[in-house]
Design a protein around this motif. Sequence first.
Motif, mmCIF file in Angstrom:
data_model
loop_
_atom_site.group_PDB
_atom_site.id
_atom_site.type_symbol
_atom_site.label_atom_id
_atom_site.label_comp_id
_atom_site.label_asym_id
_atom_site.label_seq_id
_atom_site.Cartn_x
_atom_site.Cartn_y
_atom_site.Cartn_z
ATOM 1 N N ALA A 4 -4.534 5.208 -8.229
ATOM 2 C CA ALA A 4 -4.503 6.222 -7.111
ATOM 3 C C ALA A 4 -4.336 7.654 -7.850
ATOM 4 O O ALA A 4 -3.433 7.917 -8.679
ATOM 5 C CB ALA A 4 -3.511 6.275 -6.036
ATOM 6 N N SER A 9 -4.229 12.833 -2.109
ATOM 7 C CA SER A 9 -3.956 12.855 -0.712
ATOM 8 C C SER A 9 -3.893 14.164 0.040
ATOM 9 O O SER A 9 -3.495 14.484 1.202
ATOM 10 C CB SER A 9 -2.661 12.023 -0.662
ATOM 11 O OG SER A 9 -1.639 12.709 -1.263
ATOM 12 N N LYS A 14 -11.985 12.558 -0.671
ATOM 13 C CA LYS A 14 -11.555 10.964 -0.042
ATOM 14 C C LYS A 14 -12.688 10.108 -0.429
ATOM 15 O O LYS A 14 -13.831 10.427 0.118
ATOM 16 C CB LYS A 14 -10.929 11.102 1.276
ATOM 17 C CG LYS A 14 -9.467 11.739 1.446
ATOM 18 C CD LYS A 14 -9.108 11.786 2.902
ATOM 19 C CE LYS A 14 -8.315 10.366 3.112
ATOM 20 N NZ LYS A 14 -7.819 10.268 4.437
ATOM 21 N N PRO A 15 -12.328 8.950 -0.867
ATOM 22 C CA PRO A 15 -13.416 7.881 -1.031
ATOM 23 C C PRO A 15 -13.889 7.382 0.156
ATOM 24 O O PRO A 15 -12.783 7.311 1.119
ATOM 25 C CB PRO A 15 -12.696 7.131 -1.886
ATOM 26 C CG PRO A 15 -11.375 6.931 -1.672
ATOM 27 C CD PRO A 15 -11.214 8.523 -1.519
ATOM 28 N N ASP A 17 -14.451 4.970 3.329
ATOM 29 C CA ASP A 17 -14.231 3.442 3.164
ATOM 30 C C ASP A 17 -15.276 2.747 3.775
ATOM 31 O O ASP A 17 -15.882 2.979 4.894
ATOM 32 C CB ASP A 17 -13.072 3.648 4.534
ATOM 33 C CG ASP A 17 -11.907 4.160 3.902
ATOM 34 O OD1 ASP A 17 -11.667 4.021 2.496
ATOM 35 O OD2 ASP A 17 -10.860 4.565 4.556
ATOM 36 N N VAL A 20 -16.884 -3.471 5.717
ATOM 37 C CA VAL A 20 -17.913 -4.686 5.591
ATOM 38 C C VAL A 20 -17.223 -5.862 6.650
ATOM 39 O O VAL A 20 -16.056 -6.287 6.136
ATOM 40 C CB VAL A 20 -18.261 -4.977 4.141
ATOM 41 C CG1 VAL A 20 -19.347 -6.347 4.340
ATOM 42 C CG2 VAL A 20 -18.820 -3.866 3.303
ATOM 43 N N MET A 25 -20.368 -13.392 7.428
ATOM 44 C CA MET A 25 -20.771 -14.030 6.186
ATOM 45 C C MET A 25 -20.203 -15.387 5.759
ATOM 46 O O MET A 25 -20.743 -16.334 5.073
ATOM 47 C CB MET A 25 -20.580 -13.073 5.008
ATOM 48 C CG MET A 25 -21.173 -13.385 3.543
ATOM 49 S SD MET A 25 -21.029 -12.232 2.643
ATOM 50 C CE MET A 25 -22.538 -11.029 3.034
ATOM 51 N N ILE A 26 -18.919 -15.418 5.871
ATOM 52 C CA ILE A 26 -17.811 -16.571 5.834
ATOM 53 C C ILE A 26 -18.526 -17.727 6.644
ATOM 54 O O ILE A 26 -18.552 -19.043 6.298
ATOM 55 C CB ILE A 26 -16.530 -16.538 5.889
ATOM 56 C CG1 ILE A 26 -15.884 -15.305 4.948
ATOM 57 C CG2 ILE A 26 -15.559 -17.606 6.048
ATOM 58 C CD1 ILE A 26 -14.528 -14.707 4.993
ATOM 59 N N MET A 29 -21.543 -19.191 5.237
ATOM 60 C CA MET A 29 -21.204 -19.847 4.112
ATOM 61 C C MET A 29 -20.872 -21.193 4.282
ATOM 62 O O MET A 29 -21.278 -22.260 3.648
ATOM 63 C CB MET A 29 -20.299 -19.021 3.190
ATOM 64 C CG MET A 29 -20.370 -19.317 1.673
ATOM 65 S SD MET A 29 -19.692 -18.070 0.768
ATOM 66 C CE MET A 29 -18.177 -18.679 0.653
#
Lengths: 172, 176
Positions: A4, A9, A14-15, A17, A20, A25-26, A29
């Motif tokens: 970080a 902050s 800010k990245p 978010d 997903v 998907m699970i 699968m």
Amino acid sequence: MIFARKGASRGGKKPEDLNVNVVNMIDVMMILISFLLMNSAVQSYSAFNSPDLIPPVSRSDGQITYETEVAVTEQAVILDGELMEPNFKDYEDKDVPLLPGLDAGLKRKLEKITAQKGGQAIDPTTGLPTAGNIVTIKADKRVLFKQIQKVMYTCNQAGFDKIEFSATKEGS
Amino acid sequence: MSAVAGTGKKGETMYVNVINMIDILIILLVFLLTNFATSTFEDVTTLPAKMPVFGPSTAPPDDDLKKKQIQNLEVRMQKEKGFQIVVTITGEMPSAIDVNLKENKDFDFPKLSDELFKIKQAYEARQDILLEAEKKLNFDEIVKAMDACRDKVVEGGGQKMTYPLFPSVALTDLPF
């Protein structure tokens, strides 16, 4: 490795978010894995599958045992996926009823069955003791009867007293 | 998973690397497709085959001697001639029924079943039959002959019915 950043902050950039949803998907699968396992389980039922072995068609509806499987093509004899008679074709002109390679392999298999099951063969379908030792002959439809006879005789001499032929069910 | 301290309570953000999962998924898909392409979805069945037992036949009880029974039932199979059913009834000479080849030189399996059906109607208790085939015949023809000996198929009104004939088929080669 991600650390970080100091000051991130305090109103810095800010990245974003990225959310997903992996649940779907699970699910997919899991379905794929179950299909894969089912398919491989069905295929492993028979120890030998080859384009050289096209079984005949029969309207019989016998249950498959596959405890001991002898696959017979025009060229070779395979016991539980292991090549036993690589020169099977050569026996066509010989008046030899017993196939030595297959005989040795079958005797080894019989010893294994006897040791594993306390001296008595068990039907893998029902789990009950069988009256004798079953061998399934899965032969190519073009193999000559005299060659099949040699395989049958060898099985019988090795101690497999119950013989069944594997075939493709009519209409399937 | 990461959390930043000192700025009040913030919701935890979870980062899931889905790239690896997609890789696995693609590999699985490839496996699945190749498996589907190579496998044949055929229903497999088995049919019992016996080897003939030669030796002295067990004598029937005295009551049974009065009734006529099949002592011997054989089907001879030859590439050039077709089928020949040989029936030996107790106290009688063996009789033969010929089932000739079809016009296209193929074996007439339905006709063999028809002839065996007539025998079965007369001798219902009989279960065994000996199939004597020529050595040069192929396995496919043997299995078809075994099917014809085991049951007869009747088709009508879009339905198929099978009548059991002689389920215990012993296989051997023609002695001549």
